[in-house]
Design an enzyme around this catalytic site. Structure first.
Site, PDB file in Angstrom:
ATOM      1  CE1 TYR A  41       7.649   4.182   0.875  1.00  0.00           C
ATOM      2  CE2 TYR A  41       7.354   5.565  -1.056  1.00  0.00           C
ATOM      3  CZ  TYR A  41       8.051   4.584  -0.386  1.00  0.00           C
ATOM      4  OH  TYR A  41       9.154   4.004  -0.976  1.00  0.00           O
TER       5      TYR A  41
ATOM      6  CG  HIS B  97       9.346  -5.409   1.526  1.00  0.00           C
ATOM      7  ND1 HIS B  97       9.779  -4.169   1.945  1.00  0.00           N
ATOM      8  CD2 HIS B  97       8.214  -5.185   0.802  1.00  0.00           C
ATOM      9  CE1 HIS B  97       8.949  -3.245   1.501  1.00  0.00           C
ATOM     10  NE2 HIS B  97       7.998  -3.829   0.795  1.00  0.00           N
TER      11      HIS B  97
ATOM     12  CG  PHE C 299       8.739   0.393  -3.695  1.00  0.00           C
ATOM     13  CD1 PHE C 299       9.048   0.055  -2.380  1.00  0.00           C
ATOM     14  CD2 PHE C 299       8.133  -0.549  -4.501  1.00  0.00           C
ATOM     15  CE1 PHE C 299       8.761  -1.210  -1.888  1.00  0.00           C
ATOM     16  CE2 PHE C 299       7.838  -1.820  -4.014  1.00  0.00           C
ATOM     17  CZ  PHE C 299       8.151  -2.150  -2.700  1.00  0.00           C
TER      18      PHE C 299
ATOM     19  CG  ASP D 144      -0.406   0.198   2.526  1.00  0.00           C
ATOM     20  OD1 ASP D 144       0.798  -0.115   2.704  1.00  0.00           O
ATOM     21  OD2 ASP D 144      -1.120   0.640   3.433  1.00  0.00           O
TER      22      ASP D 144
END
Length: 228
Positions: A64, A183, A75, A62
């Site tokens: 920031y 991640h 990102f 989801d």
């Protein structure tokens, strides 16, 4: 409404009841609370990279949730915004992999080059990660992944972390490629993200399939290592 081909691909999906209910929920949230990205930027990933232009999918969970960070590309943050830790680790791996010192935190050049920077949940309430979980976004973005899976032109799916890797079941067409690892979050980057060299792997796959490699460099500079 979104982009030339995506509008056709998504037309029937957007008529479904769950998506209409999602739209009502999102509008109410944006009216009552501070949410990200800005309302007009929610579908930026699809606007920047149309269906037929997708060469790579980098899947986030989801957006920031800090002020001014999210702008609709997973990102990525806009110029002048402090680089989030996950993006910082992505750039560290980019340097280790290809020798690129990237200074531009906005990844729109990647998106324009064929990288679909897709968050599975496309909106979030300020300072409340996953606050828009299970409201319908996952069904919608699963459909996006399935639509790309059904394409007869290869796509490279980049799955970082357990959530993204759970979407591997949607990628059944053998012409596609999957690159997966831990991640880039500071909590997990040392468990397999660092050293995974995803950027060079992507470009090797693209060149094997007869496509131009992604220009990961953008306006930054390459140092010490050979570009792929």
């Amino acid at each position: 409404m979104i982009n030339k081909t995506w509008d056709k691909v998504l037309a029937n999906e957007m008529k479904k009841d769950y998506f209409k209910n999602l739209g009502i929920f999102v509008k109410n949230e944006y009216r009552k609370r501070t949410c990200y990205p800005d309302y007009i930027n929610i579908f930026n990933a699809l606007r920047y990279t149309d269906y037929e232009d997708v060469k790579v999918v980098i899947l986030g969970q989801d957006p920031y949730h800090g002020e001014g960070e999210a702008h609709g590309l997973s990102f990525s943050v806009l110029p002048g915004v402090r680089r989030p830790p996950s993006l910082d680790n992505i750039f560290k791996e980019l340097y280790d992999d290809l020798g690129i010192v990237r200074t531009d935190n906005c990844l729109s050049d990647w998106a324009k080059d064929g990288v679909l920077l897709l968050n599975a949940i496309m909106t979030v309430q300020k300072d409340r990660p996953l606050s828009h979980k299970e409201k319908g976004w996952e069904q919608f973005t699963d459909f996006i992944i399935e639509s790309l899976n059904n394409r007869d032109k290869p796509v490279i799916f980049v799955l970082w972390g357990s959530f993204a890797r759970s979407k591997k079941v949607l990628i059944t067409n053998p012409i596609h490629h999957i690159i997966e690892s831990a991640h880039p979050s500071p909590l997990s980057a040392y468990r397999g993200f660092f050293g995974s060299k995803p950027f060079s792997k992507i470009n090797v796959y693209l060149e094997r399939d007869g496509f131009a490699p992604i220009n990961w460099q953008g306006n930054s500079v390459a140092k010490d290592k050979k570009m792929v």
